[in-house]
Design a protein around this motif. Structure first.
Motif, mmCIF file in Angstrom:
data_model
loop_
_atom_site.group_PDB
_atom_site.id
_atom_site.type_symbol
_atom_site.label_atom_id
_atom_site.label_comp_id
_atom_site.label_asym_id
_atom_site.label_seq_id
_atom_site.Cartn_x
_atom_site.Cartn_y
_atom_site.Cartn_z
ATOM 1 N N ASP A 267 0.827 -1.204 0.000
ATOM 2 C CA ASP A 267 0.000 0.000 0.000
ATOM 3 C C ASP A 267 0.868 1.263 0.000
ATOM 4 O O ASP A 267 1.715 1.454 0.872
ATOM 5 N N ARG A 268 0.641 2.140 -0.971
ATOM 6 C CA ARG A 268 1.486 3.326 -1.125
ATOM 7 C C ARG A 268 1.098 4.463 -0.199
ATOM 8 O O ARG A 268 1.856 5.435 -0.073
ATOM 9 N N ARG A 269 -0.033 4.378 0.455
ATOM 10 C CA ARG A 269 -0.446 5.424 1.394
ATOM 11 C C ARG A 269 -0.303 4.987 2.853
ATOM 12 O O ARG A 269 0.140 5.750 3.697
ATOM 13 N N TYR A 270 -0.686 3.757 3.141
ATOM 14 C CA TYR A 270 -0.709 3.302 4.526
ATOM 15 C C TYR A 270 0.389 2.278 4.831
ATOM 16 O O TYR A 270 0.443 1.758 5.942
ATOM 17 N N GLY A 271 1.252 2.015 3.859
ATOM 18 C CA GLY A 271 2.326 1.058 4.061
ATOM 19 C C GLY A 271 3.616 1.530 3.414
ATOM 20 O O GLY A 271 3.871 2.737 3.343
ATOM 21 N N VAL A 272 4.380 0.598 2.925
ATOM 22 C CA VAL A 272 5.657 0.945 2.273
ATOM 23 C C VAL A 272 5.407 1.374 0.841
ATOM 24 O O VAL A 272 5.869 2.424 0.398
ATOM 25 N N GLY A 273 4.694 0.548 0.085
ATOM 26 C CA GLY A 273 4.372 0.855 -1.302
ATOM 27 C C GLY A 273 5.283 0.165 -2.291
ATOM 28 O O GLY A 273 6.503 0.359 -2.259
ATOM 29 N N CYS A 274 4.688 -0.662 -3.162
ATOM 30 C CA CYS A 274 5.468 -1.332 -4.210
ATOM 31 C C CYS A 274 4.510 -2.020 -5.168
ATOM 32 O O CYS A 274 3.324 -2.175 -4.890
ATOM 33 N N ASP A 275 5.068 -2.424 -6.319
ATOM 34 C CA ASP A 275 4.296 -3.220 -7.265
ATOM 35 C C ASP A 275 4.185 -4.667 -6.792
ATOM 36 O O ASP A 275 3.138 -5.294 -6.924
ATOM 37 N N ALA B 208 0.174 -7.331 -5.125
ATOM 38 C CA ALA B 208 -0.515 -6.536 -4.114
ATOM 39 C C ALA B 208 -1.817 -7.187 -3.662
ATOM 40 O O ALA B 208 -2.263 -6.980 -2.527
ATOM 41 N N ASP B 209 -2.438 -7.987 -4.527
ATOM 42 C CA ASP B 209 -3.696 -8.638 -4.154
ATOM 43 C C ASP B 209 -3.476 -9.946 -3.408
ATOM 44 O O ASP B 209 -4.430 -10.672 -3.121
ATOM 45 N N GLY B 210 -2.218 -10.276 -3.098
ATOM 46 C CA GLY B 210 -1.907 -11.471 -2.342
ATOM 47 C C GLY B 210 -1.593 -12.692 -3.176
ATOM 48 O O GLY B 210 -1.165 -13.720 -2.640
ATOM 49 N N SER B 211 -1.796 -12.614 -4.490
ATOM 50 C CA SER B 211 -1.527 -13.766 -5.350
ATOM 51 C C SER B 211 -0.027 -13.941 -5.554
ATOM 52 O O SER B 211 0.735 -12.972 -5.593
ATOM 53 N N GLU B 212 0.385 -15.189 -5.686
ATOM 54 C CA GLU B 212 1.787 -15.500 -5.959
ATOM 55 C C GLU B 212 1.937 -15.836 -7.436
ATOM 56 O O GLU B 212 1.122 -16.564 -7.999
#
Length: 273
Positions: free
Chosen positions: A37-45, A67-71
């Motif tokens: 999350d780019r606002r509430y966390g670190v932020g990354c693709d 970001a959606d949790g998929s591997e």
């Protein structure tokens, strides 16, 4: 528990990279959301996890989370960042590395100019390898777009490549998710929009599975270069300009591996409490 990480990018394609060789990393959905999350966390693709090798023929295992949790099984720019990360963390001093992803083994090489190149393996074209539930030539009818023709291949993950006249005007954020939602792509698909500018150059934007449009996509650049070469648009070496910079792709054709070369930068190191 404190989680140490490095924030890195390859041509703007950014990652949180975690060393799980010394302590285990459990990629639960809540933690992945906080990291990306780019606002509430670190932020990354994507989040990249380096693990001790599960087999003796590789130096490390390498996991990739969206970001959606998929591997997913492939990330070319992430692999190049991984090569720099393991050296900076004192995990390896090798100039050449072998790492295993969910789908294939990659070879990574540090170059004398500071760039890193990655052997992403040979492209795969059979529909069941992509995978895609369509016969060739590939085309679908979509509301508001009509017939959309594309090339499809796997670079360890599925890609559709659409040639456009002007990548700046391409409907990336509309057509990309529309294609991803089609049932003909059982594992979804990364959608590349390619503008050919010369026999050895092009421009590219990619709408990625689980991440949306990114500033660069390494496997997407490889897929675009391979599709373009098979179409006769490109020669064996191509410079692709992506929103975050420039990547070079080399492919000798056939069953030869695809090589991706570009810059890597460590932005900062941090701790998540």
């Amino acid at each position: 528990m404190t989680l140490r990480f490095s924030k890195m990018h390859g041509a703007g394609n950014d990652f949180v990279v975690i060393d799980a060789t010394r302590a285990p990393f459990v990629p639960d959905a809540r933690l992945l959301r906080r990291l990306t999350d780019r606002r509430y966390g670190v932020g990354c693709d994507q989040v990249l996890v380096v693990e001790a090798p599960g087999q003796p023929d590789v130096d490390f295992d390498y996991r990739i989370f969206n970001a959606d949790g998929s591997e997913v099984g492939q990330c070319g720019n992430g692999a190049r960042c991984l090569a720099v990360f393991v050296r900076a963390q004192g995990l390896s001093t090798k100039d050449h590395l072998r790492v295993r992803t969910q789908t294939r083994v990659l070879e990574l090489e540090h170059l004398s100019d500071g760039q890193v190149r990655a052997n992403l393996g040979a492209p795969m074209f059979a529909p069941e390898q992509v995978p895609i539930a369509l016969g060739m030539p590939y085309a679908v009818d979509l509301p508001d777009f009509g017939a959309v023709a594309f090339d499809a291949l796997s670079m360890g993950n599925p890609h559709a490549v659409i040639r456009v006249d002007d990548v700046d005007q391409a409907p990336v954020t509309i057509l990309g998710p529309a294609l991803q939602a089609l049932p003909v792509f059982p594992q979804s698909v990364n959608v590349g929009f390619l503008q050919v500018t010369a026999p050895d150059a092009g421009r590219l934007r990619v709408f990625e599975r689980g991440a949306g449009e990114t500033l660069a996509c390494g496997s997407g650049a490889c897929a675009a270069a391979v599709a373009g070469q098979r179409r006769g648009w490109f020669g064996p070496s191509v410079q692709l300009t992506v929103p975050g910079g420039t990547l070079r792709v080399d492919w000798a054709g056939g069953d030869a591996p695809v090589w991706l070369t570009g810059p890597v930068e460590t932005v900062f190191q941090g701790e998540l409490l």
